[in-house]
Design a protein around this motif. Structure first.
Motif, PDB file in Angstrom:
ATOM      1  N   ILE A   1     -25.786  45.465  -1.275  1.00 54.84           N
ATOM      2  CA  ILE A   1     -25.466  46.790  -0.780  1.00 54.84           C
ATOM      3  C   ILE A   1     -24.435  46.555   0.313  1.00 54.84           C
ATOM      4  CG2 ILE A   1     -26.302  48.867   0.378  1.00 54.84           C
ATOM      5  CD1 ILE A   1     -29.035  48.353  -0.933  1.00 54.84           C
ATOM      6  N   GLY A   2     -23.190  46.846  -0.014  1.00 54.52           N
ATOM      7  CA  GLY A   2     -22.111  46.500   0.901  1.00 54.52           C
ATOM      8  C   GLY A   2     -22.052  44.988   1.054  1.00 54.52           C
ATOM      9  N   ASP A   3     -22.079  44.518   2.300  1.00 55.36           N
ATOM     10  CA  ASP A   3     -22.037  43.078   2.580  1.00 55.36           C
ATOM     11  C   ASP A   3     -23.424  42.442   2.647  1.00 55.36           C
ATOM     12  OD1 ASP A   3     -19.280  43.094   2.716  1.00 55.36           O
ATOM     13  OD2 ASP A   3     -19.226  43.400   4.889  1.00 55.36           O
ATOM     14  N   ILE A   4     -24.458  43.231   2.438  1.00 53.04           N
ATOM     15  CA  ILE A   4     -25.832  42.723   2.542  1.00 53.04           C
ATOM     16  C   ILE A   4     -26.292  42.236   1.178  1.00 53.04           C
ATOM     17  CG2 ILE A   4     -28.220  43.312   3.086  1.00 53.04           C
ATOM     18  CD1 ILE A   4     -27.018  45.516   4.939  1.00 53.04           C
ATOM     19  N   ARG A   5     -26.674  40.975   1.124  1.00 54.98           N
ATOM     20  CA  ARG A   5     -27.245  40.407  -0.097  1.00 54.98           C
ATOM     21  C   ARG A   5     -28.756  40.628  -0.008  1.00 54.98           C
ATOM     22  NH1 ARG A   5     -22.659  38.916   1.767  1.00 54.98           N
ATOM     23  NH2 ARG A   5     -21.127  37.886   0.449  1.00 54.98           N
ATOM     24  N   CYS A   6     -29.235  41.635  -0.723  1.00 57.19           N
ATOM     25  CA  CYS A   6     -30.628  42.075  -0.578  1.00 57.19           C
ATOM     26  C   CYS A   6     -31.539  41.573  -1.692  1.00 57.19           C
ATOM     27  CB  CYS A   6     -30.692  43.588  -0.487  1.00 57.19           C
ATOM     28  SG  CYS A   6     -30.074  44.452  -1.950  1.00 57.19           S
ATOM     29  N   GLY A   7     -30.992  40.920  -2.697  1.00 64.69           N
ATOM     30  CA  GLY A   7     -31.809  40.420  -3.793  1.00 64.69           C
ATOM     31  C   GLY A   7     -31.104  39.317  -4.556  1.00 64.69           C
ATOM     32  N   MET A   8     -31.892  38.566  -5.300  1.00 62.21           N
ATOM     33  CA  MET A   8     -31.331  37.452  -6.075  1.00 62.21           C
ATOM     34  C   MET A   8     -32.201  37.210  -7.294  1.00 62.21           C
ATOM     35  SD  MET A   8     -30.472  33.531  -4.812  1.00 62.21           S
ATOM     36  CE  MET A   8     -32.157  33.088  -4.350  1.00 62.21           C
ATOM     37  N   LEU A   9     -31.563  36.860  -8.381  1.00 60.17           N
ATOM     38  CA  LEU A   9     -32.243  36.420  -9.597  1.00 60.17           C
ATOM     39  C   LEU A   9     -31.680  35.044  -9.936  1.00 60.17           C
ATOM     40  CD1 LEU A   9     -33.062  38.395 -12.771  1.00 60.17           C
ATOM     41  CD2 LEU A   9     -31.867  36.217 -12.976  1.00 60.17           C
ATOM     42  N   VAL A  10     -32.581  34.095 -10.132  1.00 63.38           N
ATOM     43  CA  VAL A  10     -32.196  32.743 -10.541  1.00 63.38           C
ATOM     44  C   VAL A  10     -32.796  32.497 -11.919  1.00 63.38           C
ATOM     45  CG1 VAL A  10     -32.327  30.267 -10.029  1.00 63.38           C
ATOM     46  CG2 VAL A  10     -32.142  31.927  -8.150  1.00 63.38           C
ATOM     47  N   ALA A  11     -31.944  32.120 -12.858  1.00 64.28           N
ATOM     48  CA  ALA A  11     -32.396  31.865 -14.224  1.00 64.28           C
ATOM     49  C   ALA A  11     -31.634  30.665 -14.779  1.00 64.28           C
ATOM     50  CB  ALA A  11     -32.153  33.096 -15.100  1.00 64.28           C
ATOM     51  N   PHE A  12     -32.131  30.157 -15.892  1.00 70.63           N
ATOM     52  CA  PHE A  12     -31.495  29.016 -16.550  1.00 70.63           C
ATOM     53  C   PHE A  12     -31.474  29.252 -18.047  1.00 70.63           C
ATOM     54  CE2 PHE A  12     -33.324  27.570 -12.618  1.00 70.63           C
ATOM     55  CZ  PHE A  12     -32.301  26.839 -12.060  1.00 70.63           C
ATOM     56  N   GLU A  13     -30.339  28.988 -18.650  1.00 75.14           N
ATOM     57  CA  GLU A  13     -30.261  29.049 -20.105  1.00 75.14           C
ATOM     58  C   GLU A  13     -30.888  27.785 -20.655  1.00 75.14           C
ATOM     59  OE1 GLU A  13     -26.964  28.899 -23.595  1.00 75.14           O
ATOM     60  OE2 GLU A  13     -26.482  30.192 -21.887  1.00 75.14           O
ATOM     61  N   ASN A  14     -31.658  27.957 -21.694  1.00 79.36           N
ATOM     62  CA  ASN A  14     -32.334  26.854 -22.359  1.00 79.36           C
ATOM     63  C   ASN A  14     -32.131  27.022 -23.848  1.00 79.36           C
ATOM     64  OD1 ASN A  14     -34.046  24.634 -22.819  1.00 79.36           O
ATOM     65  ND2 ASN A  14     -35.397  25.243 -21.155  1.00 79.36           N
ATOM     66  N   TYR A  15     -32.903  26.323 -24.641  1.00 79.50           N
ATOM     67  CA  TYR A  15     -32.770  26.420 -26.094  1.00 79.50           C
ATOM     68  C   TYR A  15     -34.148  26.550 -26.717  1.00 79.50           C
ATOM     69  CZ  TYR A  15     -30.677  25.900 -30.658  1.00 79.50           C
ATOM     70  OH  TYR A  15     -30.231  26.145 -31.935  1.00 79.50           O
ATOM     71  N   SER A  16     -34.306  27.516 -27.602  1.00 83.69           N
ATOM     72  CA  SER A  16     -35.570  27.732 -28.289  1.00 83.69           C
ATOM     73  C   SER A  16     -35.552  27.019 -29.635  1.00 83.69           C
ATOM     74  CB  SER A  16     -35.808  29.228 -28.507  1.00 83.69           C
ATOM     75  OG  SER A  16     -36.914  29.419 -29.381  1.00 83.69           O
TER      76      SER A  16
ATOM     77  N   TYR B   1     -35.663  46.408   1.113  1.00 86.78           N
ATOM     78  CA  TYR B   1     -34.811  46.962   0.053  1.00 86.78           C
ATOM     79  C   TYR B   1     -35.571  47.210  -1.248  1.00 86.78           C
ATOM     80  CZ  TYR B   1     -31.029  45.975   3.222  1.00 86.78           C
ATOM     81  OH  TYR B   1     -30.208  45.973   4.328  1.00 86.78           O
ATOM     82  N   ARG B   2     -36.868  46.963  -1.240  1.00 84.77           N
ATOM     83  CA  ARG B   2     -37.667  47.198  -2.452  1.00 84.77           C
ATOM     84  C   ARG B   2     -37.761  48.685  -2.738  1.00 84.77           C
ATOM     85  NH1 ARG B   2     -42.181  42.572  -1.095  1.00 84.77           N
ATOM     86  NH2 ARG B   2     -40.699  40.853  -1.283  1.00 84.77           N
ATOM     87  N   GLY B   3     -37.820  49.025  -4.021  1.00 81.34           N
ATOM     88  CA  GLY B   3     -37.911  50.420  -4.431  1.00 81.34           C
ATOM     89  C   GLY B   3     -36.571  51.134  -4.480  1.00 81.34           C
ATOM     90  N   LYS B   4     -35.485  50.394  -4.302  1.00 81.86           N
ATOM     91  CA  LYS B   4     -34.148  50.989  -4.307  1.00 81.86           C
ATOM     92  C   LYS B   4     -33.353  50.628  -5.570  1.00 81.86           C
ATOM     93  CE  LYS B   4     -33.776  50.921   0.775  1.00 81.86           C
ATOM     94  NZ  LYS B   4     -34.714  51.915   0.989  1.00 81.86           N
ATOM     95  N   GLY B   5     -34.012  49.950  -6.519  1.00 83.67           N
ATOM     96  CA  GLY B   5     -33.371  49.646  -7.791  1.00 83.67           C
ATOM     97  C   GLY B   5     -32.780  48.262  -7.915  1.00 83.67           C
ATOM     98  N   ALA B   6     -32.905  47.414  -6.893  1.00 81.43           N
ATOM     99  CA  ALA B   6     -32.301  46.077  -6.947  1.00 81.43           C
ATOM    100  C   ALA B   6     -32.933  45.220  -8.044  1.00 81.43           C
ATOM    101  CB  ALA B   6     -32.404  45.380  -5.596  1.00 81.43           C
ATOM    102  N   GLY B   7     -34.259  45.192  -8.119  1.00 83.60           N
ATOM    103  CA  GLY B   7     -34.931  44.401  -9.153  1.00 83.60           C
ATOM    104  C   GLY B   7     -34.539  44.851 -10.540  1.00 83.60           C
ATOM    105  N   LYS B   8     -34.510  46.156 -10.740  1.00 84.13           N
ATOM    106  CA  LYS B   8     -34.129  46.709 -12.042  1.00 84.13           C
ATOM    107  C   LYS B   8     -32.705  46.313 -12.408  1.00 84.13           C
ATOM    108  CE  LYS B   8     -33.561  51.044 -14.521  1.00 84.13           C
ATOM    109  NZ  LYS B   8     -33.601  52.503 -14.459  1.00 84.13           N
ATOM    110  N   LYS B   9     -31.781  46.420 -11.457  1.00 84.97           N
ATOM    111  CA  LYS B   9     -30.375  46.072 -11.743  1.00 84.97           C
ATOM    112  C   LYS B   9     -30.207  44.578 -12.008  1.00 84.97           C
ATOM    113  CE  LYS B   9     -27.517  49.737 -10.137  1.00 84.97           C
ATOM    114  NZ  LYS B   9     -26.128  49.938 -10.425  1.00 84.97           N
ATOM    115  N   LEU B  10     -30.954  43.747 -11.288  1.00 84.16           N
ATOM    116  CA  LEU B  10     -30.890  42.306 -11.541  1.00 84.16           C
ATOM    117  C   LEU B  10     -31.354  41.993 -12.957  1.00 84.16           C
ATOM    118  CD1 LEU B  10     -32.241  41.034  -8.109  1.00 84.16           C
ATOM    119  CD2 LEU B  10     -29.978  40.481  -9.065  1.00 84.16           C
TER     120      LEU B  10
END
Length: 166
Positions: free
Chosen positions: A65-80, A99-108
């Motif tokens: 949100i602007g310059d504030i980094r309020c959330g992060m998702l870390v993932a790794f591509e693998n192979y099934s 920042y919870r409840g403002k849509g950050a988790g959903k957007k991530l």
């Protein structure tokens, strides 16, 4: 209330603020009741950011949100091996308490789902604590569900074993 100024983007490893955000956000998660661990030292935070930058299949997304980094998702591509195609495993979804409840988790989650579709992945996996109903609801609303048969998360803490053996 959702925030219209909320954006999600890939971490820029040449951006010092993004690198600092990785450490700050992971520590916020670790120190949260759902994290339950010891915060990383500045040296560990730096090593984490460097390791994520160097990992060839890492996906690090920042909610801003602007310059504030309020959330992060870390993932790794693998192979099934079962679907004979790539897959993505979400390792961390972090949103700062204020920042919870403002849509950050959903957007991530929407962003990583779009990445998975673009890479023609067969699925996205994640782990969620049974005692975390807020995260479970977020994941369910994004299309995640427990597999049938239900799986259980197991681990072998090798670092703990090597310390006790010394």
């Amino acid at each position: 209330m959702k925030n219209p100024d909320l954006t999600v983007r890939h971490c820029v490893y040449s951006n010092t603020d993004d690198l600092n955000a990785i450490g700050m956000l992971i520590n916020a998660y670790i120190e949260d009741a759902m994290g339950g661990g010891e915060p990383l030292s500045r040296q560990q935070q730096s090593r984490l950011a460097e390791a994520l930058a160097q990992h060839p299949k890492s996906i690090v997304l920042l909610a801003c949100i602007g310059d504030i980094r309020c959330g992060m998702l870390v993932a790794f591509e693998n192979y099934s091996t079962f679907t004979v195609s790539p897959m993505i495993n979400i390792h961390d979804v972090i949103v700062l308490k204020e920042y919870r409840g403002k849509g950050a988790g959903k957007k991530l989650l929407e962003a990583v789902i779009n990445i998975a579709r673009g890479r023609r992945c067969s699925r996205i996996t994640l782990e969620v604590r049974a005692d975390n109903p807020i995260a479970r609801r977020l994941y369910k609303n994004a299309g995640f569900k427990a597999p049938v048969p239900e799986m259980h998360y197991w681990r072998n803490n090798l670092q703990e074993q090597s310390r006790s053996e010394s």
